[in-house]
Design an enzyme around this catalytic site. Sequence first.
Site, PDB file in Angstrom:
ATOM      1  N   HIS A 116       0.200  -8.958  10.196  1.00 19.27           N
ATOM      2  CA  HIS A 116      -0.855  -7.995  10.540  1.00 19.27           C
ATOM      3  C   HIS A 116      -0.641  -7.437  11.941  1.00 19.27           C
ATOM      4  O   HIS A 116      -0.785  -6.230  12.168  1.00 19.27           O
ATOM      5  CB  HIS A 116      -2.241  -8.651  10.477  1.00 19.27           C
ATOM      6  CG  HIS A 116      -2.887  -8.576   9.139  1.00 19.27           C
ATOM      7  ND1 HIS A 116      -3.126  -7.392   8.482  1.00 19.27           N
ATOM      8  CD2 HIS A 116      -3.366  -9.555   8.333  1.00 19.27           C
ATOM      9  CE1 HIS A 116      -3.711  -7.634   7.325  1.00 19.27           C
ATOM     10  NE2 HIS A 116      -3.865  -8.947   7.205  1.00 19.27           N
ATOM     11  N   HIS A 171       1.283 -14.395   7.312  1.00 20.31           N
ATOM     12  CA  HIS A 171       0.448 -13.254   6.929  1.00 20.31           C
ATOM     13  C   HIS A 171      -0.238 -12.663   8.167  1.00 20.31           C
ATOM     14  O   HIS A 171      -0.225 -11.434   8.376  1.00 20.31           O
ATOM     15  CB  HIS A 171      -0.583 -13.734   5.899  1.00 20.31           C
ATOM     16  CG  HIS A 171      -1.534 -12.703   5.422  1.00 20.31           C
ATOM     17  ND1 HIS A 171      -1.462 -12.163   4.160  1.00 20.31           N
ATOM     18  CD2 HIS A 171      -2.613 -12.121   6.016  1.00 20.31           C
ATOM     19  CE1 HIS A 171      -2.450 -11.289   4.006  1.00 20.31           C
ATOM     20  NE2 HIS A 171      -3.161 -11.253   5.123  1.00 20.31           N
ATOM     21  N   GLU A 172      -0.843 -13.529   8.991  1.00 23.44           N
ATOM     22  CA  GLU A 172      -1.562 -13.038  10.175  1.00 23.44           C
ATOM     23  C   GLU A 172      -0.597 -12.447  11.197  1.00 23.44           C
ATOM     24  O   GLU A 172      -0.904 -11.424  11.825  1.00 23.44           O
ATOM     25  CB  GLU A 172      -2.423 -14.140  10.788  1.00 23.44           C
ATOM     26  CG  GLU A 172      -3.508 -14.688   9.859  1.00 23.44           C
ATOM     27  CD  GLU A 172      -4.377 -13.631   9.192  1.00 23.44           C
ATOM     28  OE1 GLU A 172      -4.631 -12.563   9.791  1.00 23.44           O
ATOM     29  OE2 GLU A 172      -4.812 -13.862   8.045  1.00 23.44           O
ATOM     30  N   CYS A 230      -5.874 -10.469   0.789  1.00 23.14           N
ATOM     31  CA  CYS A 230      -6.144 -10.025   2.150  1.00 23.14           C
ATOM     32  C   CYS A 230      -7.550  -9.437   2.199  1.00 23.14           C
ATOM     33  O   CYS A 230      -7.952  -8.716   1.280  1.00 23.14           O
ATOM     34  CB  CYS A 230      -5.119  -8.964   2.548  1.00 23.14           C
ATOM     35  SG  CYS A 230      -5.319  -8.326   4.215  1.00 23.14           S
TER      36      CYS A 230
END
Length: 179
Positions: A150, A146-147, A104
């Site tokens: 976030h 993953h995004e 990241c």
Amino acid sequence: MRQGSIPGAHGRVRPLGLLGDPVLHARCAEVTDFGPELAALVEDLFATMYAAHGVGLAANQVGEAVRVFVYDCPDDEDERHLGHVVNPRLVETGGVVVRGPEGCLSLPGLEAGTERYDEAVVTGFTVAGEPVTVRGTGFFARCLQHECDHLEGRVYADRLTGRRHRKLMRQVARASWHR
């Protein structure tokens, strides 16, 4: 021949938030204004992602607590996927769960084996407010998940448990960027 401008060509590179920054650990707000400020943010996200040699970047990683991310990411067949999603929703995950190395830009220089599905579908909108559906497999599916994490206030470290989590946290404590 390429049509249109290169993403990020008109953006500015912004400082990246690092693990521990409060904006990285809070759920981001829905975008309600699809105007020029949003378009400029997407350009800045691309410029920042490219400058940092990343494959994806969420708005909260540059201090903007809104639901937007950009990506320029290959899948496992090395097919390039390039785009952005405003107000993304991870609507489907499937296939098999794969533990693979994950890093990241907000934890620079570190990575850990993180479990993710190898198929993912995200829906949302473009900067123009048009509906979009993005389907990913392999590494690109990992990027989409993953995004989306976030924007929910999670980083990949939050998905780790036990020995893997302790090892990563020791590496964070020794990292030159850690406060």
